[in-house]
Every structure is written in C-alpha cells, then in structure tokens.
Design an enzyme around this catalytic site. Structure first.
Site, mmCIF file in Angstrom:
data_model
loop_
_atom_site.group_PDB
_atom_site.id
_atom_site.type_symbol
_atom_site.label_atom_id
_atom_site.label_comp_id
_atom_site.label_asym_id
_atom_site.label_seq_id
_atom_site.Cartn_x
_atom_site.Cartn_y
_atom_site.Cartn_z
ATOM 1 N N ASP A 84 -4.091 3.903 2.790
ATOM 2 C CA ASP A 84 -5.520 3.613 2.999
ATOM 3 C C ASP A 84 -5.751 2.165 3.431
ATOM 4 O OD1 ASP A 84 -5.086 2.231 0.673
ATOM 5 O OD2 ASP A 84 -6.687 3.190 -0.476
ATOM 6 N N ASP A 121 -5.651 -10.444 -15.532
ATOM 7 C CA ASP A 121 -6.638 -11.468 -15.230
ATOM 8 C C ASP A 121 -7.863 -11.178 -16.088
ATOM 9 O OD1 ASP A 121 -7.970 -13.511 -13.758
ATOM 10 O OD2 ASP A 121 -6.736 -12.997 -12.019
ATOM 11 N N ASP A 129 -1.883 -1.184 -3.732
ATOM 12 C CA ASP A 129 -2.214 -0.423 -4.941
ATOM 13 C C ASP A 129 -1.086 -0.506 -5.967
ATOM 14 O OD1 ASP A 129 -0.260 1.421 -3.950
ATOM 15 O OD2 ASP A 129 -1.817 2.309 -2.673
ATOM 16 N N ASP A 184 -9.821 -16.485 -16.070
ATOM 17 C CA ASP A 184 -10.585 -16.962 -14.919
ATOM 18 C C ASP A 184 -11.639 -17.994 -15.333
ATOM 19 O OD1 ASP A 184 -11.066 -16.204 -12.002
ATOM 20 O OD2 ASP A 184 -13.089 -15.956 -12.789
ATOM 21 N N GLU A 193 -7.391 -20.711 -16.171
ATOM 22 C CA GLU A 193 -7.665 -21.400 -14.912
ATOM 23 C C GLU A 193 -8.553 -22.586 -15.281
ATOM 24 O OE1 GLU A 193 -9.462 -20.495 -10.466
ATOM 25 O OE2 GLU A 193 -10.514 -19.795 -12.239
ATOM 26 N N ASP A 252 0.848 -1.194 0.000
ATOM 27 C CA ASP A 252 0.000 0.000 0.000
ATOM 28 C C ASP A 252 0.884 1.244 0.000
ATOM 29 O OD1 ASP A 252 -1.903 1.937 0.420
ATOM 30 O OD2 ASP A 252 -2.119 1.501 2.571
ATOM 31 N N HIS A 281 -4.128 -17.190 -4.859
ATOM 32 C CA HIS A 281 -4.944 -16.380 -3.948
ATOM 33 C C HIS A 281 -6.194 -17.103 -3.462
ATOM 34 C CE1 HIS A 281 -6.792 -16.131 -7.823
ATOM 35 N NE2 HIS A 281 -7.863 -15.581 -7.294
ATOM 36 N N ASP A 282 -6.465 -18.304 -3.985
ATOM 37 C CA ASP A 282 -7.661 -19.051 -3.571
ATOM 38 C C ASP A 282 -7.315 -20.221 -2.670
ATOM 39 O OD1 ASP A 282 -9.371 -17.497 -5.165
ATOM 40 O OD2 ASP A 282 -9.044 -18.763 -6.920
HETATM 41 C C1 NOJ Z 1 -11.534 -17.960 -9.734
HETATM 42 C C2 NOJ Z 1 -10.768 -16.914 -9.005
HETATM 43 O O1 NOJ Z 1 -9.454 -17.342 -8.849
HETATM 44 C C3 NOJ Z 1 -11.471 -16.675 -7.697
HETATM 45 O O2 NOJ Z 1 -10.738 -15.853 -6.835
HETATM 46 C C4 NOJ Z 1 -12.824 -16.097 -7.992
HETATM 47 O O3 NOJ Z 1 -13.561 -16.002 -6.796
HETATM 48 C C5 NOJ Z 1 -13.617 -16.969 -8.966
HETATM 49 N N1 NOJ Z 1 -12.822 -17.443 -10.048
HETATM 50 C C6 NOJ Z 1 -14.748 -16.192 -9.553
HETATM 51 O O4 NOJ Z 1 -14.259 -15.202 -10.416
#
Ligand code: NOJ
Length: 582
Positions: free
Chosen positions: A38, A111, A42, A220, A275, A34, A348-349
């Site tokens: 905030d 993305d 960013d 995605d 993905e 950041d 990130h998931d």
């Molecule tokens: C896959 C993404 O990696 C995830 O973070 C997102 O929630 C879902 N697709 C929906 O876009």
C-alpha cells in the site's frame, strides 16, 4: 528500586545498567518497509527486517508512534493509545513483533506522546461538546481575550503564544466560545497535566504497553507537559533559544515526572529517554540525576541548533568544530556521571546526518563512518536513526507540493502564501533542514522504489538508492554498515568506551576532534578528522602511545602512532587502545 538498574555493579564509579550499554535503533515505521504494497511501511515489514537489525547488532528498537492516528503529524497525533494504526497492521502483528524481537534479543521501546492527543481522540471529541463535559478539563481551554473596547466580536486568542508549527497556539471553538491550546498543529490539542485524571489515564496506558513486555519509552516533548503559570503573554525576546525554551521546564514538570516514575516506571525493568527540547546542560541533571528518580536519559538539542540561527531556525549559521566539541563536553560534564547521556546525531525530525555534519558527495562514506565513530566512542547510550547506518542522504524536493511534513507545509503557507516571501530561499532551507529528509523511504536494494514497497511509496524515494542501499552495504565488507557493526562489537568488548571519562585533546584544532577515554579498565585515543582535507593532530601530552593498537579505522588498519604528529586523510577516523589495564 528500579529493576532496570540491575545489580548496582559500578564501573568507573558509575552504576552500570543494560540500557546504558545498549544501542538504540529508531524506526520510523511509515518509511521503513512495506509488506503489503500500500506504499506505507508497516509492522510486518519491520518483522521481515529483524534479521538485518540483528546482524547490525542493535539492542533496542525505538518505534516512532504506531498507535491509531489520523496522521496529521504522522502518528504524533494519537486518537487511540490502545490500538495499532490500521495502515501499520494489527495488535496481533505487534505481538508477533515483540516475540520475534525477543528471539533476537532485541527490546522494543514505544514512543509516548502525551503532551497532546489527536483532536480525533474520544477525550477531545467529548471535551468539545460542552464546557461541563466530563472530559472538558482533559485539555486546556481559555476564554477569548476581549478587545479593550469590550467588543466581543473582536475577540482574540487568550495570549500571544505561538505554535511550533506556525501561527497561533490557540484554536477557537465557536460552540463553546473558548480557545484550546495546541503547541503543535491544531489537530494536536495539548493535554491538561494539572488534571489528575489525565495523569492517571497516561499511567494506565503506559502500564498496558509495559505489561506487554516493552523495554521502555521515548517520551515526546516531555519538558512541555507542565505549562507556564498564569498563561500570560510571553516576551519571546527573553528566550533567545526560541520557542522550545519558552515552553519547556514548567513549574510542575519534576513533580509529574517523579509521580510517573513512582506510579509506573519503577515497577518495570524498563528505561525512559525523554525528548528534551529547551533543556540546557545546566537544567538537565534535574531530569536525569539518578537520585531524583525522574527520567533515565534525555535527547538534548544543542548540536542540532548549532548550524541554525536561534531566532529563525530556517536560517543557516556557520559554526566551528570547537563549538561542536564543547557541546559534547558540556553535556558529558552535566549528565555523564550523575545521570546518563543519550548520544545521537539525527532522527525523524532532522536532516540526514551525513548531509548535515559530514559531506554527502565525494567523502560520503568516510564522513558517515567518522560520524559513527564519534557516536560509538562517546559516553552515553547511542541512538541510530534508520538509514544512517548505510549513509542515506538528504533528498532534494523541488516544489512545495512534494513536501509532506505538516511543519514544512504550514511554514510555507505562513511565509510564502500569507506573507508574500520569496519561495526559493524557503525551499532551499526546507531541503537543508526539513523533516522530509529523514522520512524518505528506506533504501533496501536496487529494485523499483528501492525495495521499500511493491506499490506507490507514500513519499518520494531518493533517486540515489541505486548506489546507496542496504544490500550493497551488507555485501561489501568495507561499507558504512560494516563500520557501524564493528563499532557496536567494539563498544561491547571495551566497556571504557561506554563508561570511561572523556578528555578533549588539542581543543583549538578546528579540523580534528581528538579525545581520550579512560577509566580503571583501559585508556583509548579517538581521532576524528572533520575536514575534507587531510589534517594533522599533534599530541604532546600522551605518554603511552608506544604500544598503541589501532582497533578500528575508516581507512584500513594502517596508522602507527609512532611520531607526535598524526596526519589523517579527509574524514578519516581512528580508535586506538593505548592501555589495557585489566
Ligand atoms: C516531537 C516529535 O519528534 C515530532 O515528530 C512531533 O512532530 C512533535 N514532537 C509533536 O509530537
């Protein structure tokens, strides 16, 4: 010809390409750095850390979405594909990021989230106005299912499809008495790819970003774009691998991807990595076989499914190292030559890789290094998720109010609030597998809030930042960071590690993952101890070990291959050059 394919030089019979040799570094901008206090990361924050990434040696940055978004799903719900999210900065900042990255020989990939938009996108705002609105058909609308008595007040969603973020995948819209489909949150309506105008809009926005000089797209949930014919009820029993399997690989997916390649991607020196939830190794060549001209690579999910029950992803499942090895082997056999693999362990998931596939206590450093050794010695393009290069771990959250991820919040609502389940096991599962783990702010140094922000961070900083941070890693030559850096350099110098064939050794060994990489240029032996105890690897079949040269090891440069049996310390890994054939 796709300009990204370069001059069609081959190594080991494989067409070479810059992106096949590249190392991708994924940035989740909200949590990276950041610059303005905030509490939210960013673009200027990213720019300020480009030297760090250049030192690490990455070639490509994958930016998780930076477009305008109401942030129901942290940017994966886009309300304007042509604007930068205000919290992240401006288009001028983006252009500066492009220039500054280019100066360091780093490409940016964006993305591409086009299975759905935000419900705040103007297409959806229009679409919901009336059934004959110009944009109505940009989305998927269906009439309610009537009750058998024909009683419209008892109307139901059009079918039994479930949202990946809990509940029905349909949201009722009373103005027009129809439901719209949302495979994710109800603020993420699915686009109707059957509609040519939608596809044209997507191609246009792709060109907009490619014309700025980006290096490609991570796409995605790409296999979900074509929906199952007829929208009939799904018998989920037929899909033992879960919802993704049910929604992926619709009848027109390959038609769409070929069109996208033809209309857009082939005109740019850029690559695509899809993905790939719901894509099996059997189906994968249909997406990435070079001859088919669809995608360049996919991120598959098989290793991320290994420790979770298929029927309920929040249930832990035990697995053996042999199964883990077989997944890498199966995927390499499927796409390693015909298409191309994408090697990654987390994003990130997911949970943090060291907490999940390694050990985040006593052996954190060794296991984080060994996981890296695995990634950089597999065939495919390697993807690193921010923070894994310094061994960041899962973060412990004790109350549901601390979880910020919509998937976690919806799940808790459904299971605990609505169905009365006990909260403790669910919180434990969320701490183990939940997406918040990967989203805790990057740990830069020992200063307040880990140097991530001078304000109040949007998400809890992992308190272990005092001992786990980038500054210490960069300063210490034996750190995880330097191990990553050395592996990146090594891979660049030894193309066999990129293109060579892979042969698993001692397959049944449930502690040591051992393999050879070989092609016309060289032969390498890789030994990875995945156990928290010292373990043995016995090689009966390797003839040329006499002059083996240890190229990199997690435990220093000791380790001759003189006898048939090698003993490895807990989570130790080594890479040997057995033969330099050049
Ligand atoms: C896959 C993404 O990696 C995830 O973070 C997102 O929630 C879902 N697709 C929906 O876009």
């Amino acid at each position: 010809m796709n300009p990204s394919s370069g001059d069609q030089k081959t190594i080991n019979g494989i067409n070479t390409a810059w992106w096949k040799e590249a190392v991708i570094y994924q940035i989740y901008p909200r949590s990276f750095c950041d610059s303005d206090g905030d509490g939210v990361g960013d673009l200027q924050g990213i720019i300020s850390k480009l030297d760090y990434l250049a030192e690490l040696g990455v070639d490509v940055i994958w930016l998780s979405p930076v477009y305008q978004s109401p942030n129901d799903d942290n940017g994966y719900d886009i309300s304007d594909y042509y604007q930068i999210m205000e919290e992240f900065g401006s288009m001028a900042d983006f252009d500066t990021l492009m220039q500054e990255s280019k100066r360091r020989d780093i490409k940016i990939i964006m993305d591409l989230v086009v299975n759905h938009t935000s419900d705040e996108h103007h297409w959806f705002q229009e679409a919901q106005k009336s059934k004959d609105n110009l944009y109505r058909d940009y989305y998927i609308w269906k009439a309610p299912r009537q009750s058998t008595q024909g009683d419209s007040s008892a109307s139901q969603p059009p079918n039994n499809w479930e949202s990946i973020f809990s509940g029905s995948a349909w949201e009722y819209h009373s103005n027009t008495n129809e439901y719209y489909l949302h495979l994710f949150s109800k603020k993420q309506p699915d686009l109707n790819w059957e509609n040519k105008a939608v596809r044209e809009e997507v191609y246009k926005l792709m060109r907009f970003w490619l014309d700025k000089g980006i290096g490609g797209f991570r796409m995605d949930v790409i296999p979900f774009m074509s929906k199952r014919e007829g929208f009939a009820d799904i018998d989920y029993e037929n899909f033992p691998d879960g919802l993704a399997e049910a929604y992926a690989n619709g009848p027109k997916i390959h038609e769409y991807l070929q069109e996208m390649r033809e209309q857009v991607m082939q005109h740019y020196p850029a690559f695509s990595v899809g993905e790939g939830p719901g894509i099996s190794p059997e189906v994968a060549p249909l997406y990435v076989d070079e001859k088919r001209k669809e995608l360049d690579m996919i991120f598959h999910f098989d290793h991320l499914q290994l420790d979770r029950e298929n029927k309920d992803l929040w249930q832990k499942k035990d697995y053996r190292l042999q199964e883990f090895k077989e997944i890498f082997e199966r995927w390499d056999e499927s796409v390693g030559r015909k298409g191309w693999g994408a090697i990654y362990l987390g994003n990130h998931d997911t949970a943090r890789i060291v907490s999940r596939f390694g050990q985040d206590g006593e052996h954190r450093e060794a296991s984080a290094k060994t996981l890296a050794t695995l990634m950089f010695t597999q065939r495919g393009t390697v993807g690193i998720y921010q923070g894994d290069e310094i061994g960041m771990t899962n973060v412990q959250l004790d109350d549901i109010s601390e979880f910020l991820d919509i998937q976690a919040i919806n799940l808790y609502q459904e299971r605990v609030v609505e169905n009365g389940e006990d909260s403790a096991p669910l919180l434990a599962a969320l701490n183990r597998f939940g997406r918040d783990n990967a989203r805790s702010p990057f740990q830069w140094d020992q200063s307040e809030h880990s140097g991530f922000t001078s304000g109040t961070p949007w998400q809890t900083v992992n308190p272990n930042y005092i001992s786990i941070n980038a500054q210490d890693n960069v300063d210490s030559p034996n750190s995880i960071f330097h191990h990553y850096k050395q592996l990146i350099t090594l891979r660049r110098a030894h193309s066999t590690l990129v293109y060579g064939d892979c042969q698993i050794l001692d397959r049944e060994n449930d502690n040591v993952y051992a393999y050879l990489r070989e092609d016309e240029r060289g032969k390498y032996l890789i030994l990875l101890n995945f156990s928290e105890h010292s373990s043995e690897f016995t090689h009966k079949t390797i003839a040329d070990t006499e002059n083996a040269q240890l190229l990199i090891g997690t435990h220093g440069n000791e380790g001759e291959l003189s006898s048939n049996t090698v003993r490895l310390a807990a989570y130790e890994s080594r890479v040997y050059l057995l033969a330099d054939k050049q």
